[in-house]
Design a protein around this motif. Structure first.
Motif, PDB file in Angstrom:
ATOM      1  N   SER A   1       6.212 -26.142 -47.177  1.00 30.17           N
ATOM      2  CA  SER A   1       6.920 -26.227 -45.898  1.00 30.17           C
ATOM      3  C   SER A   1       8.261 -26.902 -46.161  1.00 30.17           C
ATOM      4  CB  SER A   1       6.106 -27.026 -44.877  1.00 30.17           C
ATOM      5  OG  SER A   1       5.719 -28.282 -45.413  1.00 30.17           O
ATOM      6  N   HIS A   2       9.251 -26.625 -45.315  1.00 32.91           N
ATOM      7  CA  HIS A   2      10.625 -27.057 -45.604  1.00 32.91           C
ATOM      8  C   HIS A   2      11.124 -28.009 -44.526  1.00 32.91           C
ATOM      9  CE1 HIS A   2      14.215 -27.064 -47.784  1.00 32.91           C
ATOM     10  NE2 HIS A   2      14.735 -25.892 -47.475  1.00 32.91           N
ATOM     11  N   ARG A   3      11.402 -29.263 -44.917  1.00 37.22           N
ATOM     12  CA  ARG A   3      11.834 -30.268 -43.950  1.00 37.22           C
ATOM     13  C   ARG A   3      13.267 -30.752 -44.161  1.00 37.22           C
ATOM     14  NH1 ARG A   3       8.790 -29.340 -40.029  1.00 37.22           N
ATOM     15  NH2 ARG A   3       8.822 -31.450 -39.179  1.00 37.22           N
ATOM     16  N   SER A   4      13.746 -30.760 -45.401  1.00 33.48           N
ATOM     17  CA  SER A   4      15.125 -31.191 -45.634  1.00 33.48           C
ATOM     18  C   SER A   4      15.618 -30.634 -46.960  1.00 33.48           C
ATOM     19  CB  SER A   4      15.242 -32.723 -45.639  1.00 33.48           C
ATOM     20  OG  SER A   4      14.929 -33.265 -46.903  1.00 33.48           O
ATOM     21  N   LEU A   5      16.879 -30.902 -47.252  1.00 31.41           N
ATOM     22  CA  LEU A   5      17.528 -30.367 -48.437  1.00 31.41           C
ATOM     23  C   LEU A   5      16.935 -30.906 -49.733  1.00 31.41           C
ATOM     24  CD1 LEU A   5      20.032 -28.518 -49.050  1.00 31.41           C
ATOM     25  CD2 LEU A   5      21.369 -30.602 -49.267  1.00 31.41           C
ATOM     26  N   ILE A   6      16.322 -32.082 -49.696  1.00 35.48           N
ATOM     27  CA  ILE A   6      15.827 -32.698 -50.924  1.00 35.48           C
ATOM     28  C   ILE A   6      14.329 -32.476 -51.132  1.00 35.48           C
ATOM     29  CG2 ILE A   6      17.632 -34.463 -50.802  1.00 35.48           C
ATOM     30  CD1 ILE A   6      15.405 -36.454 -50.034  1.00 35.48           C
ATOM     31  N   ASP A   7      13.733 -31.556 -50.394  1.00 35.15           N
ATOM     32  CA  ASP A   7      12.300 -31.301 -50.535  1.00 35.15           C
ATOM     33  C   ASP A   7      11.911 -30.965 -51.973  1.00 35.15           C
ATOM     34  OD1 ASP A   7      11.946 -31.753 -47.894  1.00 35.15           O
ATOM     35  OD2 ASP A   7      11.710 -29.665 -47.301  1.00 35.15           O
ATOM     36  N   SER A   8      12.727 -30.150 -52.649  1.00 39.97           N
ATOM     37  CA  SER A   8      12.387 -29.741 -54.021  1.00 39.97           C
ATOM     38  C   SER A   8      12.366 -30.946 -54.956  1.00 39.97           C
ATOM     39  CB  SER A   8      13.379 -28.694 -54.525  1.00 39.97           C
ATOM     40  OG  SER A   8      14.716 -29.178 -54.451  1.00 39.97           O
ATOM     41  N   THR A   9      13.284 -31.890 -54.755  1.00 38.55           N
ATOM     42  CA  THR A   9      13.292 -33.109 -55.569  1.00 38.55           C
ATOM     43  C   THR A   9      12.050 -33.936 -55.305  1.00 38.55           C
ATOM     44  OG1 THR A   9      15.723 -33.163 -55.536  1.00 38.55           O
ATOM     45  CG2 THR A   9      14.580 -35.219 -56.093  1.00 38.55           C
ATOM     46  N   ILE A  10      11.658 -34.033 -54.040  1.00 39.80           N
ATOM     47  CA  ILE A  10      10.478 -34.816 -53.673  1.00 39.80           C
ATOM     48  C   ILE A  10       9.218 -34.215 -54.277  1.00 39.80           C
ATOM     49  CG2 ILE A  10       9.053 -35.577 -51.736  1.00 39.80           C
ATOM     50  CD1 ILE A  10      11.684 -37.071 -51.923  1.00 39.80           C
ATOM     51  N   VAL A  11       9.068 -32.882 -54.185  1.00 37.64           N
ATOM     52  CA  VAL A  11       7.874 -32.232 -54.733  1.00 37.64           C
ATOM     53  C   VAL A  11       7.833 -32.389 -56.253  1.00 37.64           C
ATOM     54  CG1 VAL A  11       6.705 -30.008 -55.037  1.00 37.64           C
ATOM     55  CG2 VAL A  11       7.717 -30.597 -52.828  1.00 37.64           C
ATOM     56  N   SER A  12       8.990 -32.241 -56.896  1.00 39.95           N
ATOM     57  CA  SER A  12       9.043 -32.415 -58.349  1.00 39.95           C
ATOM     58  C   SER A  12       8.712 -33.844 -58.737  1.00 39.95           C
ATOM     59  CB  SER A  12      10.435 -32.035 -58.867  1.00 39.95           C
ATOM     60  OG  SER A  12      10.711 -30.671 -58.624  1.00 39.95           O
ATOM     61  N   ALA A  13       9.204 -34.809 -57.943  1.00 42.78           N
ATOM     62  CA  ALA A  13       8.894 -36.213 -58.214  1.00 42.78           C
ATOM     63  C   ALA A  13       7.401 -36.474 -58.051  1.00 42.78           C
ATOM     64  CB  ALA A  13       9.698 -37.114 -57.275  1.00 42.78           C
ATOM     65  N   ALA A  14       6.782 -35.850 -57.049  1.00 46.38           N
ATOM     66  CA  ALA A  14       5.345 -36.017 -56.840  1.00 46.38           C
ATOM     67  C   ALA A  14       4.546 -35.386 -57.981  1.00 46.38           C
ATOM     68  CB  ALA A  14       4.935 -35.407 -55.499  1.00 46.38           C
ATOM     69  N   LEU A  15       5.057 -34.274 -58.521  1.00 49.26           N
ATOM     70  CA  LEU A  15       4.398 -33.626 -59.652  1.00 49.26           C
ATOM     71  C   LEU A  15       4.606 -34.414 -60.940  1.00 49.26           C
ATOM     72  CD1 LEU A  15       5.305 -29.877 -58.993  1.00 49.26           C
ATOM     73  CD2 LEU A  15       2.996 -30.810 -59.145  1.00 49.26           C
ATOM     74  N   GLY A  16       5.752 -35.071 -61.040  1.00 49.11           N
ATOM     75  CA  GLY A  16       6.061 -35.822 -62.251  1.00 49.11           C
ATOM     76  C   GLY A  16       6.505 -34.960 -63.410  1.00 49.11           C
ATOM     77  N   ARG A  17       6.961 -33.740 -63.099  1.00 43.43           N
ATOM     78  CA  ARG A  17       7.434 -32.855 -64.170  1.00 43.43           C
ATOM     79  C   ARG A  17       8.544 -31.947 -63.636  1.00 43.43           C
ATOM     80  NH1 ARG A  17       2.079 -30.627 -63.158  1.00 43.43           N
ATOM     81  NH2 ARG A  17       2.171 -28.489 -62.348  1.00 43.43           N
ATOM     82  N   SER A  18       9.249 -31.351 -64.557  1.00 43.35           N
ATOM     83  CA  SER A  18      10.395 -30.523 -64.202  1.00 43.35           C
ATOM     84  C   SER A  18       9.960 -29.228 -63.525  1.00 43.35           C
ATOM     85  CB  SER A  18      11.199 -30.206 -65.462  1.00 43.35           C
ATOM     86  OG  SER A  18      12.280 -29.357 -65.152  1.00 43.35           O
ATOM     87  N   THR A  19      10.705 -28.826 -62.537  1.00 41.52           N
ATOM     88  CA  THR A  19      10.473 -27.559 -61.846  1.00 41.52           C
ATOM     89  C   THR A  19      11.823 -26.893 -61.600  1.00 41.52           C
ATOM     90  OG1 THR A  19      10.652 -28.521 -59.622  1.00 41.52           O
ATOM     91  CG2 THR A  19       8.453 -28.504 -60.639  1.00 41.52           C
ATOM     92  N   THR A  20      11.758 -25.671 -61.137  1.00 41.22           N
ATOM     93  CA  THR A  20      12.965 -24.947 -60.723  1.00 41.22           C
ATOM     94  C   THR A  20      12.802 -24.572 -59.263  1.00 41.22           C
ATOM     95  OG1 THR A  20      13.311 -24.045 -62.954  1.00 41.22           O
ATOM     96  CG2 THR A  20      14.453 -22.955 -61.132  1.00 41.22           C
ATOM     97  N   SER A  21      13.860 -24.775 -58.491  1.00 38.74           N
ATOM     98  CA  SER A  21      13.835 -24.435 -57.073  1.00 38.74           C
ATOM     99  C   SER A  21      14.794 -23.288 -56.814  1.00 38.74           C
ATOM    100  CB  SER A  21      14.234 -25.652 -56.229  1.00 38.74           C
ATOM    101  OG  SER A  21      14.262 -25.321 -54.862  1.00 38.74           O
ATOM    102  N   VAL A  22      14.517 -22.522 -55.768  1.00 40.15           N
ATOM    103  CA  VAL A  22      15.417 -21.435 -55.369  1.00 40.15           C
ATOM    104  C   VAL A  22      15.873 -21.674 -53.941  1.00 40.15           C
ATOM    105  CG1 VAL A  22      14.495 -19.687 -56.942  1.00 40.15           C
ATOM    106  CG2 VAL A  22      13.423 -20.024 -54.709  1.00 40.15           C
ATOM    107  N   ALA A  23      17.119 -21.289 -53.657  1.00 34.83           N
ATOM    108  CA  ALA A  23      17.682 -21.494 -52.325  1.00 34.83           C
ATOM    109  C   ALA A  23      18.747 -20.440 -52.065  1.00 34.83           C
ATOM    110  CB  ALA A  23      18.284 -22.895 -52.208  1.00 34.83           C
ATOM    111  N   TYR A  24      18.974 -20.178 -50.780  1.00 34.82           N
ATOM    112  CA  TYR A  24      19.992 -19.191 -50.409  1.00 34.82           C
ATOM    113  C   TYR A  24      21.406 -19.711 -50.641  1.00 34.82           C
ATOM    114  CZ  TYR A  24      16.545 -16.113 -48.235  1.00 34.82           C
ATOM    115  OH  TYR A  24      15.496 -15.268 -48.016  1.00 34.82           O
ATOM    116  N   SER A  25      21.631 -20.951 -50.300  1.00 36.55           N
ATOM    117  CA  SER A  25      22.965 -21.528 -50.470  1.00 36.55           C
ATOM    118  C   SER A  25      22.831 -22.943 -51.005  1.00 36.55           C
ATOM    119  CB  SER A  25      23.727 -21.537 -49.137  1.00 36.55           C
ATOM    120  OG  SER A  25      23.032 -22.278 -48.162  1.00 36.55           O
ATOM    121  N   ILE A  26      23.681 -23.282 -51.950  1.00 34.50           N
ATOM    122  CA  ILE A  26      23.625 -24.584 -52.599  1.00 34.50           C
ATOM    123  C   ILE A  26      25.031 -25.167 -52.644  1.00 34.50           C
ATOM    124  CG2 ILE A  26      22.832 -25.856 -54.622  1.00 34.50           C
ATOM    125  CD1 ILE A  26      21.410 -23.200 -55.458  1.00 34.50           C
TER     126      ILE A  26
END
Length: 495
Positions: free
Chosen positions: A307-332
């Motif tokens: 679910s999407h709540r703010s611009l930093i959601d991908s950072t938060i999920v990656s921090a919770a996982l404790g490992r590197s991930t890649t996120s996709v977005a329409y505009s950055i």
């Protein structure tokens, strides 16, 4: 009319009113909130930031004096000048469409709304406040036919801060305005007003007259009981600012700005393995519910569908996982790419090209954080999920992401998106909650069950909705933007 002998709105029978017309006062009859300052403050902050809010707050004592020693009309003139002088009309309209409906809907008087909604004839609402502020809510969400309010002067598309003729719509001016609306038809059956000012005089034009007693603790109408739910809204302020709240926001702002910059620097410079702990140190705690799944042993990555709540959601999920991930977005935003510790790929809005981007990420072994709603949503709702992720992988983990902030919303549609992360960090103690749900079993995926990608996407949406106790809607990202522009939306379905 003797106001003290007029029956109250509770005594008004609402059944059998399918052909009746009604005229209601907005400020102290249709709304439970007494006073216009909070609504002016919401617009002021939206169109002019903290400086315009400061100007309005400085003018508030003068407005209070004018109200009690001169007239309500004088108070409105002061608030209009402080809030609107030098502001583009299109910006005021934009704020009225996107910001105010949510707050007006939370102050709707239950008895007045009971009668107004029961009437099937002409519905007319009168107010001393600027028509430009109240009309989008009344017409788009309450199906009001006529909105009579104070008109403001403008020059070349910019508000002058002054009121147009015939002046503030109060007292006899309301009587004249209501009379013009009904001059070509029969007399309205119901008139609803208050007894605190001479504004109740317009009710003399109506067959039945009802007053709304002042009850400061009356429970307003639940937003979900409106004919058209106010699902989406914009604007940075979480609460309606009273003068005291506005003062606290202004005093906090000089502290909040450098604090947000420092927080962003700490997160940007910290290694991803420590980001979770850094967020706690800087006062932005992350609560993890249920342990995240371990790194997949196969060569392909896992799609974490969130679910999407703010611009930093991908950072938060990656921090919770404790490992590197890649996120996709329409505009950055360029600044977001620099500050974010998570790698982000830009989507093209072309389904074929986007499918290749996502597929390449997963095939390379990188875990993917994806937000199939396509945009953020503040309320307890989920937009309809895109089915693209379900077509490309069966390695799917739903993630319920929620955010709690106290002062500023870290999301915007009409503003500068790169500021979202700073507004998040400007809150005294913003809190994230991340819940990793069970990985989809083969019988719930396209490859393992033969289900369509739409069925899988809807199933994931409902799973996340139940975990968050959110409502799942059929609204798409495009519907959200249409609603924020003031057009009609769709009613959602319960999870």
């Amino acid at each position: 009319m003797a106001a003290s002998k007029t029956p109250t709105i509770k005594q008004c029978v609402s059944k059998g009113r399918e052909n009746d017309s009604v005229v209601a006062e907005m400020d102290r009859a249709l709304l439970t909130q007494c006073g216009s300052f909070p609504y002016f403050a919401l617009v002021a902050f939206d169109v002019g930031g903290v400086l315009r809010l400061l100007i309005l707050l400085l003018a508030a004592p003068l407005a209070w004096i004018c109200r009690h020693l001169v007239s309500e009309s004088a108070e409105v003139r002061v608030l209009v000048f402080a809030c609107f002088a030098g502001v583009r009309i299109k910006d005021i309209k934009s704020a009225a469409n996107a910001v105010l409906p949510k707050h007006y809907s939370e102050d709707l008087h239950p008895d007045t709304w009971r009668v107004l909604s029961a009437c099937g004839g002409r519905k007319c609402v009168v107010t001393v406040n600027p028509r430009i502020m109240v009309e989008p809510f009344l017409k788009n969400y309450l199906d009001v036919d006529f909105v009579l309010g104070t008109e403001i002067l403008s020059w070349r598309g910019v508000a002058t801060g002054f009121v147009a003729a015939p002046g503030v719509l109060s007292g006899e001016a309301k009587v004249v305005a209501v009379g013009k609306v009904f001059e070509d038809s029969s007399v309205p059956e119901i008139g609803i007003g208050d007894v605190e000012t001479s504004d109740f005089l317009f009710m003399n034009l109506c067959k039945e007259k009802y007053t709304v007693p002042s009850k400061p603790r009356i429970r307003p109408v639940k937003p979900e009981d409106l004919p058209k739910p106010v699902i989406f809204h914009d604007g940075r302020l979480v609460q309606k600012p009273t003068p005291l709240t506005a003062l606290l926001i202004i005093l906090w702002f000089p502290i909040a700005v450098p604090l947000s910059i420092l927080r962003a620097i700490f997160v940007a410079l910290s290694p991803l393995s420590l980001t979770y702990y850094i967020f706690h140190i800087i006062g932005c705690p992350i609560t993890i519910k249920r342990a995240p799944p371990p790194k997949a042993k196969n060569s392909n990555g896992v799609a974490f569908v969130c679910s999407h709540r703010s611009l930093i959601d991908s950072t938060i999920v990656s921090a919770a996982l404790g490992r590197s991930t890649t996120s996709v977005a329409y505009s950055i935003a360029r600044l977001t790419e620099i500050v974010s510790p998570v790698k982000t790929r830009r989507l093209t809005r072309n389904r074929v090209d986007d499918a290749k981007i996502i597929s390449d990420i997963l095939k390379s072994g990188h875990d993917l954080v994806i937000f199939p709603e396509g945009t953020t949503c503040r309320e307890n709702y989920l937009l309809r999920f895109s089915s693209l992720f379900a077509e490309l992988t069966d390695e799917i983990v739903p993630v319920a992401v929620d955010l709690r902030v106290g002062v500023f919303y870290p999301t915007t549609v009409r503003g500068r998106k790169w500021l979202d992360m700073f507004f998040f960090a400007m809150n005294p103690r913003p809190e994230y909650e991340v819940t990793f749900l069970d990985k989809l079993s083969p019988e719930r995926t396209c490859g393992g069950s033969g289900k369509s990608s739409y069925e899988v996407a809807n199933n994931v949406q409902e799973t996340i909705g139940r975990a968050l106790e959110f409502e799942c809607t059929n609204l798409t990202r495009k519907d959200k933007y249409r609603m924020l522009a003031g057009t009609d939306g769709l009613v959602g379905k319960k999870c």
